[in-house]
Design a protein around this motif. Structure first.
Motif, PDB file in Angstrom:
ATOM      1  N   VAL A   1       0.717  -1.190  -0.207  1.00 21.82           N
ATOM      2  CA  VAL A   1      -0.164   0.045   0.015  1.00 21.82           C
ATOM      3  C   VAL A   1       0.930   1.184   0.021  1.00 21.82           C
ATOM      4  CG1 VAL A   1      -1.561   1.304   1.398  1.00 21.82           C
ATOM      5  CG2 VAL A   1      -2.046  -1.207   1.078  1.00 21.82           C
ATOM      6  N   ALA A   2       1.817   1.209   0.781  1.00 23.14           N
ATOM      7  CA  ALA A   2       2.764   2.307   0.764  1.00 23.14           C
ATOM      8  C   ALA A   2       3.209   2.454  -0.415  1.00 23.14           C
ATOM      9  CB  ALA A   2       3.986   2.106   1.818  1.00 23.14           C
ATOM     10  N   LEU A   3       3.956   1.632  -1.127  1.00 18.70           N
ATOM     11  CA  LEU A   3       4.463   1.715  -2.587  1.00 18.70           C
ATOM     12  C   LEU A   3       3.363   2.120  -3.736  1.00 18.70           C
ATOM     13  CD1 LEU A   3       6.793  -1.386  -2.289  1.00 18.70           C
ATOM     14  CD2 LEU A   3       7.621   1.167  -2.516  1.00 18.70           C
ATOM     15  N   LEU A   4       2.095   1.531  -3.465  1.00 23.57           N
ATOM     16  CA  LEU A   4       1.090   1.981  -4.474  1.00 23.57           C
ATOM     17  C   LEU A   4       1.173   3.492  -4.286  1.00 23.57           C
ATOM     18  CD1 LEU A   4      -2.258   0.205  -4.575  1.00 23.57           C
ATOM     19  CD2 LEU A   4      -2.092   2.730  -5.050  1.00 23.57           C
ATOM     20  N   ILE A   5       0.673   3.878  -3.239  1.00 22.33           N
ATOM     21  CA  ILE A   5       0.607   5.373  -3.205  1.00 22.33           C
ATOM     22  C   ILE A   5       2.061   6.257  -3.487  1.00 22.33           C
ATOM     23  CG2 ILE A   5       0.376   7.360  -1.436  1.00 22.33           C
ATOM     24  CD1 ILE A   5      -1.435   5.246   0.067  1.00 22.33           C
ATOM     25  N   GLY A   6       3.329   5.887  -2.773  1.00 21.36           N
ATOM     26  CA  GLY A   6       4.418   6.509  -2.994  1.00 21.36           C
ATOM     27  C   GLY A   6       5.079   6.539  -4.494  1.00 21.36           C
ATOM     28  N   CYS A   7       4.647   5.413  -5.265  1.00 23.90           N
ATOM     29  CA  CYS A   7       5.262   5.201  -6.347  1.00 23.90           C
ATOM     30  C   CYS A   7       4.252   5.322  -7.675  1.00 23.90           C
ATOM     31  CB  CYS A   7       5.937   3.863  -6.680  1.00 23.90           C
ATOM     32  SG  CYS A   7       7.252   3.333  -5.467  1.00 23.90           S
ATOM     33  N   ASP A   8       2.989   5.084  -7.599  1.00 30.07           N
ATOM     34  CA  ASP A   8       2.117   4.992  -8.408  1.00 30.07           C
ATOM     35  C   ASP A   8       1.164   6.124  -8.488  1.00 30.07           C
ATOM     36  OD1 ASP A   8       3.168   2.620  -9.456  1.00 30.07           O
ATOM     37  OD2 ASP A   8       1.949   1.224  -8.342  1.00 30.07           O
ATOM     38  N   ILE A   9       0.746   6.759  -7.463  1.00 27.64           N
ATOM     39  CA  ILE A   9       0.005   7.938  -7.063  1.00 27.64           C
ATOM     40  C   ILE A   9       0.650   9.403  -7.217  1.00 27.64           C
ATOM     41  CG2 ILE A   9      -1.920   8.932  -6.094  1.00 27.64           C
ATOM     42  CD1 ILE A   9      -2.699   6.235  -4.725  1.00 27.64           C
ATOM     43  N   HIS A  10       1.578   9.248  -6.248  1.00 28.88           N
ATOM     44  CA  HIS A  10       2.140  10.618  -5.966  1.00 28.88           C
ATOM     45  C   HIS A  10       3.066  11.214  -7.122  1.00 28.88           C
ATOM     46  CE1 HIS A  10       5.524  12.801  -3.719  1.00 28.88           C
ATOM     47  NE2 HIS A  10       4.491  13.751  -4.018  1.00 28.88           N
ATOM     48  N   PRO A  11       3.716  10.263  -7.771  1.00 27.26           N
ATOM     49  CA  PRO A  11       4.581  10.883  -8.812  1.00 27.26           C
ATOM     50  C   PRO A  11       3.855  11.457  -9.926  1.00 27.26           C
ATOM     51  CG  PRO A  11       5.358   8.965  -8.091  1.00 27.26           C
ATOM     52  CD  PRO A  11       3.935   8.950  -7.604  1.00 27.26           C
ATOM     53  N   LEU A  12       2.468  10.884 -10.153  1.00 29.81           N
ATOM     54  CA  LEU A  12       1.742  11.619 -11.214  1.00 29.81           C
ATOM     55  C   LEU A  12       1.023  12.739 -11.080  1.00 29.81           C
ATOM     56  CD1 LEU A  12       0.325   7.972 -12.395  1.00 29.81           C
ATOM     57  CD2 LEU A  12       1.936   9.443 -13.558  1.00 29.81           C
ATOM     58  N   HIS A  13       1.212  13.413  -9.776  1.00 30.75           N
ATOM     59  CA  HIS A  13       0.638  14.690  -9.435  1.00 30.75           C
ATOM     60  C   HIS A  13       1.336  15.405  -8.894  1.00 30.75           C
ATOM     61  CE1 HIS A  13      -0.166  14.256  -5.324  1.00 30.75           C
ATOM     62  NE2 HIS A  13      -0.566  13.099  -5.287  1.00 30.75           N
ATOM     63  N   ASN A  14       2.634  15.175  -8.621  1.00 27.60           N
ATOM     64  CA  ASN A  14       3.489  16.354  -7.853  1.00 27.60           C
ATOM     65  C   ASN A  14       3.881  17.303  -8.629  1.00 27.60           C
ATOM     66  OD1 ASN A  14       5.573  15.426  -9.535  1.00 27.60           O
ATOM     67  ND2 ASN A  14       6.726  14.314  -8.005  1.00 27.60           N
TER      68      ASN A  14
END
Length: 212
Positions: A99-112
């Protein structure tokens, strides 16, 4: 310890939560990502600290300089295990990290901010940029909703690694007006975190560089 941070950086927010949950003292060293000249993070002084030019960075109590939020949190978990953020059981730890990686690698980089700025350079107007952000946050949270538990925090009665990533991502969702109505499990975790002193201490509204 010294934490190079920015009040609304979700990656910095994760590390602040982990430090607060573990009851660890640190000095916050704000890095203004919106300062003149492209941000304080792009100036030579900070690039000597983190060549990637991003926050957070943590100088440990023995002088090590660490970057990347997950690496920092994993260091804290191993160095200060007294308040664990990961389960004792092997498979459970893998689920929490997922779950941490899903957020940190797959969600966050696409909107930072760097992604947003590139989209604008490519000619996207603000409406399309927000549409992009909303799509990826919603898409990722829909998966998180299915992966976390049905009671307590993400994976039990005590907050852990997954929660340190989820709560900052929800702050970003709020900033970008992404609705959470479809995610009752996630909203349950958010409600618990809102009442927890460690999450309150780490919140962007309560940082030394929060605008008045």
């Amino acid at each position: 310890m010294e934490l190079y941070t920015y009040y609304r950086s979700t990656a910095s927010y994760r590390v602040r939560i982990a430090l607060a949950l573990k009851g660890l003292d640190y000095q916050a060293l704000p890095v203004n990502l919106l300062a003149a000249g492209g941000g304080a993070n792009r100036q030579p002084e900070y690039l000597r600290i983190n060549p990637q030019g991003r926050v957070p960075a943590l100088r440990t109590d023995d002088g090590e300089l660490l970057i990347q939020s997950l690496a920092i949190i994993e260091y804290l978990e191993e160095r200060y295990p007294q308040v664990p953020l990961l389960s004792q059981e092997l498979a459970a730890r893998a689920h929490e990290r997922a779950v941490a990686l899903l957020i940190g690698c797959d969600i966050h980089p696409l909107h930072n901010s760097s992604t947003q700025n590139l989209l604008r350079q490519w000619g996207y107007d603000e409406a399309r940029v927000l549409e992009w952000i909303g799509y990826w946050i919603s898409n990722g949270l829909a998966a998180v909703e299915q992966l976390i538990g049905e009671q307590g925090y993400c994976f039990g009665e005590q907050p852990g690694l997954a929660d340190t990533f989820l709560i900052p991502q929800l702050y970003a969702a709020e900033r970008f007006k992404v609705p959470l109505d479809a995610y009752p499990r996630i909203r349950r975790v958010a409600a618990l975190a809102a009442e927890h002193p460690a999450f309150q201490k780490a919140h962007p509204a309560n940082q030394p560089d929060t605008p008045a």
